[in-house]
Design a protein around this motif. Structure first.
Motif, PDB file in Angstrom:
ATOM      1  N   VAL A 283       0.868  -1.170   0.000  1.00  0.00           N
ATOM      2  CA  VAL A 283       0.000   0.000   0.000  1.00  0.00           C
ATOM      3  C   VAL A 283       0.909   1.224   0.000  1.00  0.00           C
ATOM      4  N   GLU A 284       0.552   2.193  -0.850  1.00  0.00           N
ATOM      5  CA  GLU A 284       1.379   3.389  -0.983  1.00  0.00           C
ATOM      6  C   GLU A 284       0.520   4.626  -0.735  1.00  0.00           C
ATOM      7  N   SER A 285       1.068   5.526   0.059  1.00  0.00           N
ATOM      8  CA  SER A 285       0.423   6.813   0.284  1.00  0.00           C
ATOM      9  C   SER A 285       1.375   7.895  -0.208  1.00  0.00           C
ATOM     10  N   ILE A 286       0.960   9.148  -0.069  1.00  0.00           N
ATOM     11  CA  ILE A 286       1.843  10.224  -0.513  1.00  0.00           C
ATOM     12  C   ILE A 286       3.071  10.337   0.382  1.00  0.00           C
ATOM     13  N   LYS A 287       3.038   9.703   1.559  1.00  0.00           N
ATOM     14  CA  LYS A 287       4.190   9.818   2.447  1.00  0.00           C
ATOM     15  C   LYS A 287       4.951   8.529   2.714  1.00  0.00           C
ATOM     16  N   ALA A 288       4.441   7.379   2.294  1.00  0.00           N
ATOM     17  CA  ALA A 288       5.147   6.124   2.590  1.00  0.00           C
ATOM     18  C   ALA A 288       4.665   4.990   1.700  1.00  0.00           C
ATOM     19  N   VAL A 289       5.538   4.001   1.540  1.00  0.00           N
ATOM     20  CA  VAL A 289       5.184   2.736   0.902  1.00  0.00           C
ATOM     21  C   VAL A 289       5.326   1.672   1.988  1.00  0.00           C
ATOM     22  N   SER A 290       4.279   0.878   2.187  1.00  0.00           N
ATOM     23  CA  SER A 290       4.296  -0.125   3.250  1.00  0.00           C
ATOM     24  C   SER A 290       3.883  -1.485   2.714  1.00  0.00           C
ATOM     25  N   ASP A 291       4.573  -2.512   3.182  1.00  0.00           N
ATOM     26  CA  ASP A 291       4.164  -3.876   2.854  1.00  0.00           C
ATOM     27  C   ASP A 291       2.882  -4.212   3.606  1.00  0.00           C
ATOM     28  N   ILE A 292       2.091  -5.078   3.001  1.00  0.00           N
ATOM     29  CA  ILE A 292       0.926  -5.662   3.657  1.00  0.00           C
ATOM     30  C   ILE A 292       1.296  -7.109   3.937  1.00  0.00           C
TER      31      ILE A 292
END
Length: 132
Positions: A62-71
């Motif tokens: 999942v990617e937001s404007i401030k971070a990319v995170s694994d699910i």
């Protein structure tokens, strides 16, 4: 779904298990806490139907404007359904993370949940201890 009836991972995924077709099927999503911390989602990548996943291993991004995170998958098993609606409409994650915002359904390899999942109270304590 009622969050108080779910199990949670320390990495902010929730899981709800139902018996179906002679086995257990887990519905998995991201917690409201995780979605709020990410803010402004821009991209979601989920595993494909038929893909094998392992508990505590990445299964998507999942990617937001401030971070990319694994699910991370909370369970071992095979992905049997992917919620394409949430991929197409990321706002479903923030609007209804425990309902329409579910991510995948996984048929469990064994009819049991892995050790280490948190109940609602334990998850709330973890969130309170984090400093987002």
């Amino acid at each position: 779904m009622n969050p108080e009836e779910l199990k949670f991972t320390p990495t902010h995924e929730w899981v709800h298990v139902n018996e179906a077709d002679g086995g257990w099927v887990a519905t998995v999503g991201l917690t409201q806490h995780a979605v709020a911390a990410l803010t402004d989602l821009v991209f979601l990548e989920l595993p494909k139907v038929g893909q094998q996943v392992q508990a505590a291993k990445p299964m998507g991004v999942v990617e937001s404007i401030k971070a990319v995170s694994d699910i991370y998958s909370p369970v071992d098993g095979e992905v049997v359904e992917v919620n394409q609606a949430v991929v197409d409409q990321l706002n479903l994650l923030s609007q209804d993370p425990y309902g329409e915002g579910w991510l995948v359904k996984i048929k469990l390899s064994e009819n049991k949940l892995p050790d280490g999942l948190l109940d609602y109270e334990g998850y709330q304590k973890q969130c309170a201890a984090e400093s987002y």
